[in-house]
Design a protein around this motif. Sequence first.
Motif, mmCIF file in Angstrom:
data_model
loop_
_atom_site.group_PDB
_atom_site.id
_atom_site.type_symbol
_atom_site.label_atom_id
_atom_site.label_comp_id
_atom_site.label_asym_id
_atom_site.label_seq_id
_atom_site.Cartn_x
_atom_site.Cartn_y
_atom_site.Cartn_z
ATOM 1 N N SER A 236 -6.776 -9.514 -14.768
ATOM 2 C CA SER A 236 -7.379 -9.170 -13.098
ATOM 3 C C SER A 236 -8.709 -9.062 -13.157
ATOM 4 N N SER A 237 -9.535 -9.824 -12.357
ATOM 5 C CA SER A 237 -10.753 -10.001 -12.364
ATOM 6 C C SER A 237 -11.913 -9.549 -11.593
ATOM 7 N N GLY A 238 -12.624 -8.211 -12.277
ATOM 8 C CA GLY A 238 -12.728 -7.334 -11.232
ATOM 9 C C GLY A 238 -12.056 -7.019 -10.288
ATOM 10 N N SER A 239 -11.350 -6.464 -9.339
ATOM 11 C CA SER A 239 -11.058 -5.471 -8.579
ATOM 12 C C SER A 239 -9.363 -6.278 -8.538
ATOM 13 N N SER A 240 -8.688 -5.704 -8.638
ATOM 14 C CA SER A 240 -7.269 -6.598 -9.122
ATOM 15 C C SER A 240 -6.926 -6.361 -7.374
ATOM 16 N N SER A 241 -5.585 -7.190 -7.590
ATOM 17 C CA SER A 241 -5.097 -7.370 -6.310
ATOM 18 C C SER A 241 -3.901 -5.983 -6.691
ATOM 19 N N GLU A 242 -3.796 -5.998 -5.662
ATOM 20 C CA GLU A 242 -3.454 -4.699 -5.599
ATOM 21 C C GLU A 242 -1.298 -4.725 -4.385
ATOM 22 N N ILE A 243 -0.661 -4.270 -4.937
ATOM 23 C CA ILE A 243 1.123 -4.504 -3.989
ATOM 24 C C ILE A 243 1.628 -3.161 -3.829
ATOM 25 N N ASN A 244 2.200 -2.452 -2.244
ATOM 26 C CA ASN A 244 1.878 -1.933 -1.483
ATOM 27 C C ASN A 244 3.148 -1.257 -2.805
ATOM 28 N N GLU A 245 3.416 0.175 -2.197
ATOM 29 C CA GLU A 245 4.410 0.962 -3.152
ATOM 30 C C GLU A 245 5.764 0.728 -2.033
ATOM 31 N N THR A 246 5.502 0.099 -1.498
ATOM 32 C CA THR A 246 6.996 -0.963 -0.422
ATOM 33 C C THR A 246 7.549 -0.945 -0.896
ATOM 34 N N VAL A 247 6.616 -2.827 -1.297
ATOM 35 C CA VAL A 247 7.369 -3.708 -1.969
ATOM 36 C C VAL A 247 8.262 -2.772 -3.757
ATOM 37 N N MET A 248 7.652 -2.133 -4.101
ATOM 38 C CA MET A 248 8.371 -1.582 -5.350
ATOM 39 C C MET A 248 9.100 -0.859 -5.123
ATOM 40 N N GLU A 249 9.786 -0.252 -3.694
ATOM 41 C CA GLU A 249 10.745 0.559 -3.781
ATOM 42 C C GLU A 249 11.746 -0.213 -2.697
ATOM 43 N N THR A 250 11.601 -2.059 -2.468
ATOM 44 C CA THR A 250 12.494 -2.241 -1.762
ATOM 45 C C THR A 250 12.929 -3.066 -3.001
ATOM 46 N N VAL A 251 12.214 -3.517 -4.131
ATOM 47 C CA VAL A 251 12.800 -3.857 -4.710
ATOM 48 C C VAL A 251 13.639 -3.063 -6.045
ATOM 49 N N GLU A 252 13.223 -1.938 -6.261
ATOM 50 C CA GLU A 252 14.319 -0.857 -6.795
ATOM 51 C C GLU A 252 15.207 -0.970 -6.110
ATOM 52 N N ALA A 253 15.455 -1.772 -5.076
ATOM 53 C CA ALA A 253 17.145 -0.949 -4.472
ATOM 54 C C ALA A 253 18.020 -2.457 -4.470
ATOM 55 N N LEU A 254 17.122 -3.926 -4.705
ATOM 56 C CA LEU A 254 17.907 -4.474 -4.937
ATOM 57 C C LEU A 254 19.622 -4.579 -5.943
ATOM 58 N N ASP A 255 20.213 -5.251 -5.322
ATOM 59 C CA ASP A 255 21.868 -5.301 -6.334
ATOM 60 C C ASP A 255 21.172 -5.853 -7.424
ATOM 61 N N GLY A 256 21.863 -4.871 -8.717
ATOM 62 C CA GLY A 256 21.169 -6.250 -10.348
ATOM 63 C C GLY A 256 20.138 -5.650 -11.582
ATOM 64 N N VAL A 257 19.305 -4.263 -9.834
ATOM 65 C CA VAL A 257 17.674 -4.519 -10.878
ATOM 66 C C VAL A 257 17.788 -3.193 -11.532
ATOM 67 N N GLU A 258 17.669 -3.211 -12.490
ATOM 68 C CA GLU A 258 18.145 -2.040 -14.022
ATOM 69 C C GLU A 258 16.839 -0.839 -13.519
ATOM 70 N N SER A 259 15.468 -1.470 -13.583
ATOM 71 C CA SER A 259 14.618 -0.109 -13.571
ATOM 72 C C SER A 259 13.141 -1.233 -12.688
ATOM 73 N N VAL A 260 12.121 -0.259 -12.678
ATOM 74 C CA VAL A 260 11.140 -1.105 -12.066
ATOM 75 C C VAL A 260 9.696 -0.435 -12.179
ATOM 76 N N ILE A 261 9.439 -1.178 -13.293
ATOM 77 C CA ILE A 261 8.267 -0.212 -13.497
ATOM 78 C C ILE A 261 6.409 -1.210 -13.550
ATOM 79 N N PRO A 262 5.930 -0.200 -12.705
ATOM 80 C CA PRO A 262 4.321 -0.733 -12.152
ATOM 81 C C PRO A 262 3.594 -0.438 -13.381
ATOM 82 N N TYR A 263 2.262 -1.251 -13.003
ATOM 83 C CA TYR A 263 1.287 -0.916 -13.979
ATOM 84 C C TYR A 263 -0.113 -1.029 -12.784
#
Length: 474
Positions: free
Chosen positions: A100-127
């Motif tokens: 990232s450059s200085g302040s990183s662009s952010e991903i909202n937690e709702t994206v994480m929740e949606t991705v976790e619910a997709l078929d075939g997804v084993e796990s989602v690890i945020p950083y």
Amino acid sequence: MRPFARCITLGIASRAVRNIARRKVRVLLAVVAISVSMAIMVSIPAGLNASQSAVEQLNDQMGVDYATQAAEIENTSSLIEVGNTGSSTSQQGGEMSRSSSGSSSEINETVMETVEALDGVESVIPYVSMTEGMPSRDDFFGGGNGTMPSGGVPPSGMNGTMPDMTSMRNMLSDVVKVLGVTLTENAISNYSVLPTTILEGRNLYANETGSVLLTENLTAYYDTELGGTVTIQNQTFTVVGIYQNTSTMGNRTVFMSIADAQEIYAMGTSVSYLYVYAENSDDVSTIASAIKLAYSDVTVSTMADRLAQLTALQEMSEKTLSNAETTLQQTQNTATQLMIIAVVATGLIILFVMLYTVKERTKEIGVLKTLGFSKRAVIAQFVLEGTIVAAIAGAVGAAIGWISSSTLSSLLLPSSTTEQAGRGVQQASSLAIQPDLTWVAIAFLLVVAMGAVGSMYPAWRASRTRPVEALKNE
């Protein structure tokens, strides 16, 4: 040997020493000039050896980096990277990471929740990935109007002149990456969220907060040690482990819990990027397409994308190595020329000094010949004087070359070897330039030999001087 001849032979050495002592200024000048040549002969091979070692080390390290990254990509065939379009993907030290450059662009937690619910997804690890010490735009461009190195116009919003690579590297040398990782039992046990090369201390525990991991170079940067503390964003953390830097680019990443990172950067529950693991590698494309379809403002990267990046990285590394080898060849050519000049200069200095000495001591030569000195004795007299002067200069030059080999080689040899090496600049610049004792001995004997050879012609001329003519000329 007859008594008179023995006396002549035994007196040659003492007369040579006395003659040298009587002409201190001339001998001193000759010693200074020859010692410079000797110092060059000592320092140039040392600098050349260091450059060769740097290129070899660069080549070896690039091979290790490439193999490590290829293995990492192969092991993450089921991994999908999801980030914001404002951030970019990179690899450092075998750790899949997002810079990232200085302040990183952010991903909202709702994206994480949606991705976790997709078929075939084993796990989602945020950083959470942030940088400390990143130079400002004014630091890069000086804040004034200027041009890019190519002569073009700076990008919109950027004024001033683009700094050269050395200045840019110096400005970036203080940049530290802060990586907040998920410290759950599942993430630590099943995914590569933490470094595996702990040199001192321990790794981070599950749900641990207030602790960090540093590389060896970061302990020096923060002036701390295992068990000490570092302050980041006005919050103090305890150093519980030191891990090995395995990257040619110098890994300057601080590992901490994602909860700590979100707190000190006031990110709430947002994250910088996600690692999405598919249950089956065959489902990666389908999951990646689904994420792209749902969120057009996020970047999605799969193993195929990372392989393309790795190929580009390999091409860049090969080009860098080729540039380094080209510069090394130029350095070798320059070193050869300098060595030849130094040897020839040594012989010429002795030649001219002894020619002047013969001319100055014509009367003395005539007296010696009158007293019965043979041509051989006269030749031995002047050759010995030249050899002694060369030996003194050789010893002085060896000492100078031994002490200042690093400075002399950097001044005389092309300095762009390590600059063009790029990725290997840290390793190359850290190599100590140390003369080889064997070569120092060879160079000393060479200088002494050149002293003897350079004295031959003046000595031969002195031996052919007729006593009557010598005394008459005086």
